[in-house]
Design a protein around this motif. Structure first.
Motif, PDB file in Angstrom:
ATOM      1  N   PHE A  14       0.838  -1.203   0.000  1.00  0.00           N
ATOM      2  CA  PHE A  14       0.000   0.000   0.000  1.00  0.00           C
ATOM      3  C   PHE A  14       0.869   1.247   0.000  1.00  0.00           C
ATOM      4  O   PHE A  14       1.939   1.268   0.601  1.00  0.00           O
ATOM      5  N   ILE A  22      -5.314   5.846   0.370  1.00  0.00           N
ATOM      6  CA  ILE A  22      -4.450   4.672   0.274  1.00  0.00           C
ATOM      7  C   ILE A  22      -4.665   3.999  -1.082  1.00  0.00           C
ATOM      8  O   ILE A  22      -5.801   3.699  -1.448  1.00  0.00           O
ATOM      9  N   ARG A  24      -3.821   0.765  -3.750  1.00  0.00           N
ATOM     10  CA  ARG A  24      -3.519  -0.657  -3.714  1.00  0.00           C
ATOM     11  C   ARG A  24      -3.455  -1.185  -5.139  1.00  0.00           C
ATOM     12  O   ARG A  24      -3.932  -0.539  -6.071  1.00  0.00           O
ATOM     13  N   LEU A  50      -8.177   2.109  -1.849  1.00  0.00           N
ATOM     14  CA  LEU A  50      -8.630   1.178  -0.831  1.00  0.00           C
ATOM     15  C   LEU A  50     -10.041   1.561  -0.388  1.00  0.00           C
ATOM     16  O   LEU A  50     -10.384   2.746  -0.306  1.00  0.00           O
TER      17      LEU A  50
END
Length: 65
Positions: A14, A22, A24, A50
């Motif tokens: 991450f 965040i 991903r 995220l």
């Protein structure tokens, strides 16, 4: 009280954006790629944000990077 250590496994998966969200990577991009459509593989290459229900937990794991 000692400093909290960053969970290195989470830090490699991450990343924080400039605004604190965040990012991903998508799953399903490691093997058996010859059976997946070109369109699917192209979409999986891009990063995603995220989900908001997981943000608090992941921010705790990666610390103040």
């Amino acid at each position: 009280m000692p400093k909290m250590k960053t969970r290195r496994a989470a830090a490699k998966r991450f990343t924080k954006t400039g605004t604190g969200k965040i990012k991903r990577n998508h799953a399903y991009m490691n093997h058996m790629l010859e059976h997946k459509q070109k369109k699917t593989k192209r979409k999986l290459r891009k990063t995603a944000l995220l989900h908001k229900s997981d943000v608090k937990r992941v921010k705790h794991l990666i610390g103040n990077k």
